[in-house]
Design an enzyme around this catalytic site. Sequence first.
Site, PDB file in Angstrom:
ATOM      1  N   HIS A 689      14.490  50.127  -2.819  1.00  0.00           N
ATOM      2  CA  HIS A 689      15.191  49.081  -2.069  1.00  0.00           C
ATOM      3  C   HIS A 689      16.694  49.300  -2.182  1.00  0.00           C
ATOM      4  CE1 HIS A 689      16.759  45.082  -1.042  1.00  0.00           C
ATOM      5  NE2 HIS A 689      15.581  44.812  -0.498  1.00  0.00           N
ATOM      6  N   CYS A 727      15.827  47.765   4.239  1.00  0.00           N
ATOM      7  CA  CYS A 727      16.101  46.328   4.263  1.00  0.00           C
ATOM      8  C   CYS A 727      17.306  46.107   5.167  1.00  0.00           C
ATOM      9  CB  CYS A 727      16.378  45.803   2.855  1.00  0.00           C
ATOM     10  SG  CYS A 727      16.787  44.044   2.811  1.00  0.00           S
ATOM     11  N   HIS A 754      11.959  45.542   5.316  1.00  0.00           N
ATOM     12  CA  HIS A 754      12.383  44.151   5.144  1.00  0.00           C
ATOM     13  C   HIS A 754      13.240  43.822   6.356  1.00  0.00           C
ATOM     14  CE1 HIS A 754      12.131  44.119   0.427  1.00  0.00           C
ATOM     15  NE2 HIS A 754      10.973  44.348   1.015  1.00  0.00           N
ATOM     16  N   ASP A 810      11.950  39.020   5.870  1.00  0.00           N
ATOM     17  CA  ASP A 810      12.634  38.753   4.607  1.00  0.00           C
ATOM     18  C   ASP A 810      13.563  37.554   4.734  1.00  0.00           C
ATOM     19  OD1 ASP A 810      14.572  40.877   2.325  1.00  0.00           O
ATOM     20  OD2 ASP A 810      13.251  39.156   1.986  1.00  0.00           O
ATOM     21  N   HIS A 811      13.578  36.768   3.680  1.00  0.00           N
ATOM     22  CA  HIS A 811      14.471  35.610   3.562  1.00  0.00           C
ATOM     23  C   HIS A 811      14.336  34.672   4.761  1.00  0.00           C
ATOM     24  CE1 HIS A 811      17.147  37.751   0.374  1.00  0.00           C
ATOM     25  NE2 HIS A 811      15.876  37.723   0.069  1.00  0.00           N
ATOM     26  N   TYR A 828      13.283  32.067   0.162  1.00  0.00           N
ATOM     27  CA  TYR A 828      11.932  32.328   0.663  1.00  0.00           C
ATOM     28  C   TYR A 828      11.283  31.048   1.181  1.00  0.00           C
ATOM     29  CZ  TYR A 828      12.382  36.972  -1.222  1.00  0.00           C
ATOM     30  OH  TYR A 828      12.817  38.255  -1.454  1.00  0.00           O
TER      31      TYR A 828
END
Length: 856
Positions: A689, A727, A754, A810-811, A828
């Site tokens: 990552h 990501c 991501h 993601d997020h 999240y």
Amino acid sequence: MALIGIVFVILMVIGMPVAFATGISGFIFFFTTQGMPMSIGVQKIASMSQSFPLLAVPFFVLAGHLMNESGITARLLRVALLSVGWMSGGLAQVAIVLSTLMGGVSGSAVADAAMEARILGPTMVAKGYGKGFSAAAIAVGSLITATIPPSIGLILYGFVGNVSIGRLFLAGIIPGILMMAVLMATTYVIAKRRKYVVADSARPTFKALALACWDAKWALLFPVALVLAIRGGLFTPSEVGSAAVVYALAIGFFAHRELTLEKVWRCFGQATSDVGLIMLIILMSGMVGYATIYMQVPQELAGWMLAGITDPNMIVLVILLFLLLAGLALDSTVMVLLLTPIFVPIITQVGMDPVHFGILMMSIVTLGGMTWPSGSAMFAVCSLMNVSIEEYSIEIDSLHQRRGRADRRTAVHARPGAVAAAPRFRQLISPPLRAVLSRRGPHLSLSETSMKQTWRWFGPQDLTSIDDIIQSGAEGIVSALHHVPNGVVWSPEEITRRQHQITTRKDGSPSGLTWDVVESLPISEDIKKQTGDWRVHIANYRTSMEHLAAAGIDVICYNFMPVLDWTRTALRWRLPHGGTCMRFDIHDFAAFDIHILARPGASEDYTPAIAEEAAIRFALLDDAGKSTLARSVTMGLPGSTDSMSLDDMRTHLDQYGAISADKLRRHFIDFLEQVVPQAEDLGLRLCCHPDDPPFPLLGLPRIMSTGADFRAVLDAVDSPANGMTLCSGSLGARPDNDLPGIMAELGHRVHFLHLRNVKRESTAIKGSFHEAEHLEGDTDMVALIGVILAEERRRKVAGRADWQIPMRPDHGQDILDDLNRTTAQPGYPTIGRMKGLAELRGISRALDHANVRYHA
């Protein structure tokens, strides 16, 4: 005299600096006047610098810089926030009150506006205030500085017009307060109509406000002491300027204890630059002033006006209208120096007090600095806040009310980037995507080219249940054994238990979901530093990989970031639409790094501007605020029960003191050389990552922040088992990372996706950003997904078993019922991620429906 004026106007139009335009215009008089030696012009330039009263200017300029470095600005800002932050349009009200308070410190409208644009501007825009409105409120609020002592303009007016500076200071206080009240009332009405949020909905207690005022007592007492000292005959204006410097030094060194010799030296440099600019204009104006007196311009103009206009009030009105129009083109300093000798004799003849006229004149000529076309405050604020002159002018011009209402609706209700009419989907495809998709080849349907949609789940304690995830449409799960300490083997029993939790619904029936990706199998700090039990930890890591492969889980995500796995300064930052998100603010982080953590040498890692604002932010924090900021920054790996104290962090940082970026990269490659061959044998795909944020923090090296960083590591250990997690949020926080380009180049080694978006708040590599809606940030998500689908097609044609790349939304932002789940894992949210997944899924389906072809 007409020739002087014509030459001056022409030189200004062609863009010559004001000082030189004034000087050349003055020399024209001596060139064209018979019997007038040039030596007199030179003497007039020199004589302007010999004025004792003029010493007040450099002293007050220096005092203003010293007070800003002494922590006074932060204390005054806190007083303003507590006083009016709870009102409608709270942050705009704060800007106006702060201008009133800062007027007694800086003495300069432009300096005041620039300071507030840096401190309040970004926050106002982020809170949903229109950009034009925010800039206008800050710029026009600085108008108050023109009359509040120690106004530099009033000092110059008193010097040139031979008017008592002490009386001018005293006369400017009440008009300044009245201007503050009128601007606050106007802001209140506008904010009510536009529904701008308040800075703090809770009204302060008397005790809190009293404590804030007491903390800022030295700043609040300064203008009062200034006027009393002059009016009481204790000091002349020049002497009180030098006393102000001593006062500022005493406050900085002994009262607030925030001033250092380095800061004092910086203040002298800034003051020298400011004074040099002002003094050059003053010196050159000496020739024009002499020409004005020699040619008896005041007397001739007074005779013309008194003969043509009999009403004294009309004469004053004509003069003020002239000043207003001239202020649109000329700097206020130039107007005071050039026009005061002309108009003061005239208003004196009609019976007007020159002190009264001085307050009116300074207010009007300073107003010109807030307006087009040459407003210095306007340009300073607009450039610092990245606001167009058109946006600013719409808010300034009261005649554009209808358009202003339209802008309001856009600023408050519309999402960034929203458009009034939806064009055809093909018109939305960006050039990078068209370049990838323009080659010929066979069409593949959505079922043949589609990322596998997964969802991150933190285990049974996650507030989003497996039953909830099924309703989102996700096809797989991303999870980890967060309760197992770093460096310890993941046992088959623990892995099997987690798989059962994933594959079973609450009622015991099959969920249809599988554990597809491990995020993360963490790498211990000992491995990163190659200290302690690092060899044992690598052996345990290899054993854990064997157990995961035996369980049928073949994608393992990890990172190689020292100490902190990700860093934010706010975990639930309020957005204009009422939701929240995670945010990284470089100024807040610097406040933590320099003042809370107190890392040695921390201030050297930031620009002086960032360090200065960090000091202001820190001064505004109470104990709870400091604790919240520290807790936000020191959060560990998502889902982990571990916490990190400041002492623990300092210990970790000390241990990394001798580890450079090159050394850390070598440690990383050593680790990969020991685990990648086994991963390849086991059929696993390891995917690193990116650093989050993708730039150095806390003096720690970051080695996986760009496409070049990944390319170097992938080439160093060249194996299909050694890959990357792309990501888009982490990499997208850097403006020099081209996400579609990175995917196009390294897509064959991307094992996990991501997909999230961030909104960068500056163009700096090391800058602030916050989590945006998935389609509304700085990353072109349509182009990125197009490149991803093209890569999947290439894999499919090549016969790769891993052609379908797992992706998770993601997020995202906390919206709707997410806001009630205060114990949920920060970043999240359930509904926010479901929204993001739906949008990402929609892009894939829309691209396919539009018959866009993905080709190798």
